[in-house]
Design an enzyme around this catalytic site. Structure first.
Site, short mmCIF file in Angstrom:
data_model
loop_
_atom_site.label_atom_id
_atom_site.label_comp_id
_atom_site.label_asym_id
_atom_site.label_seq_id
_atom_site.Cartn_x
_atom_site.Cartn_y
_atom_site.Cartn_z
N TYR A 1 -3.95 -6.41 2.36
CA TYR A 1 -3.17 -7.00 1.27
C TYR A 1 -1.77 -6.46 1.31
N SER B 1 -5.28 -2.67 3.44
CA SER B 1 -3.95 -2.69 2.81
C SER B 1 -2.89 -2.68 3.89
N LYS C 1 -8.13 3.90 4.08
CA LYS C 1 -8.20 2.49 4.50
C LYS C 1 -8.24 2.41 6.04
N ASN D 1 -12.26 2.61 -13.21
CA ASN D 1 -10.88 2.15 -13.38
C ASN D 1 -10.84 0.73 -13.94
N ARG E 1 11.99 6.96 -4.21
CA ARG E 1 10.66 7.59 -4.28
C ARG E 1 10.29 7.99 -2.85
N LEU F 1 5.43 -1.59 -9.36
CA LEU F 1 6.60 -2.21 -9.96
C LEU F 1 6.29 -3.26 -11.04
N GLY G 1 8.83 8.53 0.64
CA GLY G 1 7.84 7.77 1.43
C GLY G 1 8.02 6.27 1.37
N ASN H 1 -18.59 0.99 -11.14
CA ASN H 1 -18.89 2.12 -12.03
C ASN H 1 -17.94 2.18 -13.22
N TYR I 1 -4.61 8.14 0.69
CA TYR I 1 -5.13 6.81 0.33
C TYR I 1 -5.08 5.89 1.55
N THR J 1 -0.68 -0.82 3.91
CA THR J 1 -0.37 0.60 4.09
C THR J 1 -0.91 1.14 5.43
P1 NAD Z 1 -9.04 -1.66 -9.29
O1 NAD Z 1 -9.01 -0.19 -9.52
O2 NAD Z 1 -8.63 -2.55 -10.40
O3 NAD Z 1 -10.49 -2.09 -8.78
C1 NAD Z 1 -11.33 -1.22 -8.08
C2 NAD Z 1 -12.66 -1.20 -8.82
O4 NAD Z 1 -13.58 -0.36 -8.11
C3 NAD Z 1 -12.54 -0.65 -10.24
O5 NAD Z 1 -13.13 -1.55 -11.13
C4 NAD Z 1 -13.31 0.67 -10.18
O6 NAD Z 1 -13.94 0.98 -11.42
C5 NAD Z 1 -14.30 0.41 -9.05
N1 NAD Z 1 -14.78 1.60 -8.34
C6 NAD Z 1 -14.05 2.61 -7.80
N2 NAD Z 1 -14.86 3.46 -7.16
C7 NAD Z 1 -16.13 2.99 -7.30
C8 NAD Z 1 -17.41 3.44 -6.86
N3 NAD Z 1 -17.55 4.54 -6.13
N4 NAD Z 1 -18.50 2.71 -7.20
C9 NAD Z 1 -18.37 1.57 -7.94
N5 NAD Z 1 -17.20 1.11 -8.38
C10 NAD Z 1 -16.09 1.80 -8.05
O7 NAD Z 1 -8.15 -1.94 -8.00
P2 NAD Z 1 -7.67 -3.32 -7.37
O8 NAD Z 1 -6.20 -3.38 -7.49
O9 NAD Z 1 -8.49 -4.45 -7.87
O10 NAD Z 1 -7.99 -3.04 -5.84
C11 NAD Z 1 -9.22 -3.41 -5.26
C12 NAD Z 1 -9.27 -2.90 -3.84
O11 NAD Z 1 -8.16 -3.41 -3.12
C13 NAD Z 1 -9.20 -1.37 -3.71
O12 NAD Z 1 -10.05 -0.99 -2.66
C14 NAD Z 1 -7.75 -1.13 -3.35
O13 NAD Z 1 -7.59 0.05 -2.62
C15 NAD Z 1 -7.44 -2.35 -2.50
N6 NAD Z 1 -6.01 -2.67 -2.48
C16 NAD Z 1 -5.36 -2.87 -3.66
C17 NAD Z 1 -4.00 -3.16 -3.65
C18 NAD Z 1 -3.25 -3.36 -4.93
O14 NAD Z 1 -2.03 -3.38 -4.90
N7 NAD Z 1 -3.88 -3.56 -6.07
C19 NAD Z 1 -3.32 -3.25 -2.42
C20 NAD Z 1 -4.02 -3.04 -1.23
C21 NAD Z 1 -5.39 -2.77 -1.28
C1 UD1 Z 2 2.33 0.77 -3.25
C2 UD1 Z 2 1.65 1.84 -2.45
C3 UD1 Z 2 0.89 1.19 -1.32
C4 UD1 Z 2 -0.09 0.15 -1.86
C5 UD1 Z 2 0.73 -0.86 -2.68
C6 UD1 Z 2 -0.10 -1.90 -3.31
C7 UD1 Z 2 3.12 3.79 -2.74
C8 UD1 Z 2 4.08 4.71 -2.05
N1 UD1 Z 2 2.66 2.76 -1.96
O1 UD1 Z 2 3.20 0.07 -2.40
O2 UD1 Z 2 0.18 2.15 -0.57
O3 UD1 Z 2 -0.74 -0.50 -0.80
O4 UD1 Z 2 1.40 -0.15 -3.73
O5 UD1 Z 2 -0.84 -1.36 -4.36
O6 UD1 Z 2 2.76 3.97 -3.88
N2 UD1 Z 2 9.58 0.60 -7.57
C9 UD1 Z 2 10.60 0.91 -8.47
N3 UD1 Z 2 10.25 1.37 -9.71
C10 UD1 Z 2 8.95 1.53 -10.11
C11 UD1 Z 2 7.92 1.21 -9.18
C12 UD1 Z 2 8.27 0.76 -7.92
O7 UD1 Z 2 11.77 0.76 -8.15
O8 UD1 Z 2 8.71 1.96 -11.24
C13 UD1 Z 2 9.93 0.05 -6.25
C14 UD1 Z 2 9.42 0.85 -5.05
O9 UD1 Z 2 10.35 1.82 -4.65
C15 UD1 Z 2 9.24 -0.27 -4.02
C16 UD1 Z 2 8.87 -1.51 -4.85
O10 UD1 Z 2 9.33 -1.21 -6.17
O11 UD1 Z 2 10.44 -0.54 -3.36
C17 UD1 Z 2 7.37 -1.78 -4.91
O12 UD1 Z 2 6.69 -0.60 -5.31
P1 UD1 Z 2 5.13 -0.59 -5.66
O13 UD1 Z 2 4.82 -1.69 -6.61
O14 UD1 Z 2 4.76 0.79 -6.07
O15 UD1 Z 2 4.45 -0.98 -4.29
P2 UD1 Z 2 4.62 -0.30 -2.83
O16 UD1 Z 2 5.41 0.94 -2.88
O17 UD1 Z 2 5.06 -1.38 -1.90
#
Ligand code: NAD
Ligand code: UD1
Length: 337
Positions: free
Chosen positions: A176, A124, A152, A35, A291, A199, A293, A32, A148, A126
């Protein structure tokens, strides 16, 4: 036959489309664009030289999803679509439960109607909540600690129940760790809206001059240098993990979780230093309070993905930094021109 990729215009989805096409699959994307931008899919087409059919629809719209299944021969689905920002999920829990749970349920209902029973789901690390032991293994207890994470966890439970009810399904729950990096071409990468929560995009936006300095959240953790340790994984390795999971799902039935990580922990300062070293660009930082959590250390045991899917991560932190920077410096405003 084609693979439907929900959320395929997003960060991980667009990289996965490239690797799926490279592996010989046809992909169809539904997103959609809440994001993301359709420009990412144009770039996927540029990288692969293949057309990517695209439906701009919300996965909660059952009629729209039915139409996609009616118009195409779908053999499996990779389900990325969803909301992913932890802080936002704490402020807007209903929005998260509504999107992430209902879009999955709607998708599963339509898949069932069309007899498509192969799904690869974006879970995730998480879902492990606050673990007491590292590295994380798939059999460890689950328990998410924010809305969030609970979406999952709940979706994993729904999918496990579905398999118990109908063993004709094959379900891969991909947990992931911390995806960073970008495609080598520099054409696609992570394009967060507003100020990044995570980060690596924060570091790269400091490097490109959009943000002033990195705020390191805490230096009193029980880690190598006091800053938080995570398992960063190159997004291309993660994308290839999806190819392997689809290969597996097409050949099997079952419901299995897989950690997709490298198994290596890297601290905040180690990642910042590796970025400076790999790019030659300075990244000033200050130490801020923790931060809430955030755990000290999170890293994967990815043995199961190796044994069952034949997948291991190939890229190290150096490449993750170089590739992030190539994308960031050639697209300082992301996909917006
Ligand atoms: P992203 O936001 O770049 O991609 C998600 C996509 O889904 C976006 O393009 C958004 O527009 C689309 N979307 C959201 N809701 C929708 C809906 N109802 N219908 C159709 N499209 C929809 O995020 P990403 O980083 O590519 O992550 C992809 C997936 O992996 C997510 O489910 C996220 O929770 C999971 N995930 C991501 C990370 C991370 O660090 N990026 C870590 C663990 C899990
Ligand atoms: C975050 C999410 C987690 C998600 C993951 C991948 C939170 C609490 N957790 O994990 O649910 O699955 O992203 O998308 O948001 N940090 C800094 N400065 C910053 C940003 C982060 O010091 O500006 C530190 C954090 O404290 C952490 C590390 O960098 O120690 C990684 O942080 P981040 O990239 O946000 O990932 P997670 O917290 O591991």
């Amino acid at each position: 036959m084609a693979i439907l990729v929900t959320g395929g215009a997003g960060y991980i989805g667009s990289h996965t489309c490239v690797e799926m096409i490279n592996a010989g699959y046809d992909v169809i994307v539904v997103d959609n664009l809440d994001n993301s931008s359709s420009e990412s899919l144009k770039r996927v087409e540029q990288i692969t030289g293949k057309a990517v059919p695209f439906y701009r629809e919300d996965v909660r719209n059952k009629e729209a999803i039915r139409k996609i299944f009616k118009e195409n021969q779908i053999e499996a689905v990779i389900h990325f679509a969803g909301l992913k920002a932890v802080g936002e999920s704490v402020r807007e829990p209903i929005m998260y439960y509504d999107n992430n749970l209902f879009n999955t349920i709607t998708l599963l209902e339509v898949m069932n109607e069309y007899g498509v029973k192969k799904i690869v789901f974006s879970s995730s690390a998480t879902v492990y909540g606050i673990a007491t032991e590292m590295p994380l293994k798939e059999g460890m207890p689950l328990g998410a600690i924010n809305p969030y994470g609970r979406t999952k966890y709940f979706i994993e439970e729904i999918l496990r129940d579905l398999y118990v009810a109908d063993s004709g399904w094959c379900i891969a729950l991909l947990r992931y760790f911390n995806p960073i990096g970008a495609h080598k071409s520099g054409l696609i990468g992570e394009d967060p809206k507003g100020i990044p929560n995570n980060l690596m995009p924060y570091i790269s936006q400091v490097a490109v001059g959009k943000l002033e300095k990195l705020h390191v959240f805490g230096n009193d953790y029980n880690t190598v240098d006091g800053t938080g340790v995570r398992d960063y994984i190159h997004v291309v390795d993660l994308a290839i993990g999806h190819v392997k999971a689809v290969d597996w799902a097409l050949q099997h039935t079952g419901c299995e979780a897989f950690n997709l990580g490298t198994g290596n922990g890297t601290s905040v300062l180690q990642l910042r230093n590796a970025f400076v070293e790999a790019t030659g660009v300075e990244v000033p930082y200050v130490i801020d309070p923790r931060r809430p959590g955030d755990p000290d250390e999170v890293y994967a045991d990815a043995t199961k993905a190796k044994e069952v899917l034949g997948w291991t991560a190939k890229y190290g932190v150096k490449e993750m930094c170089e590739d992030t920077w190539r994308w960031q410096k050639s697209n300082p405003n992301g996909f917006e021109k």
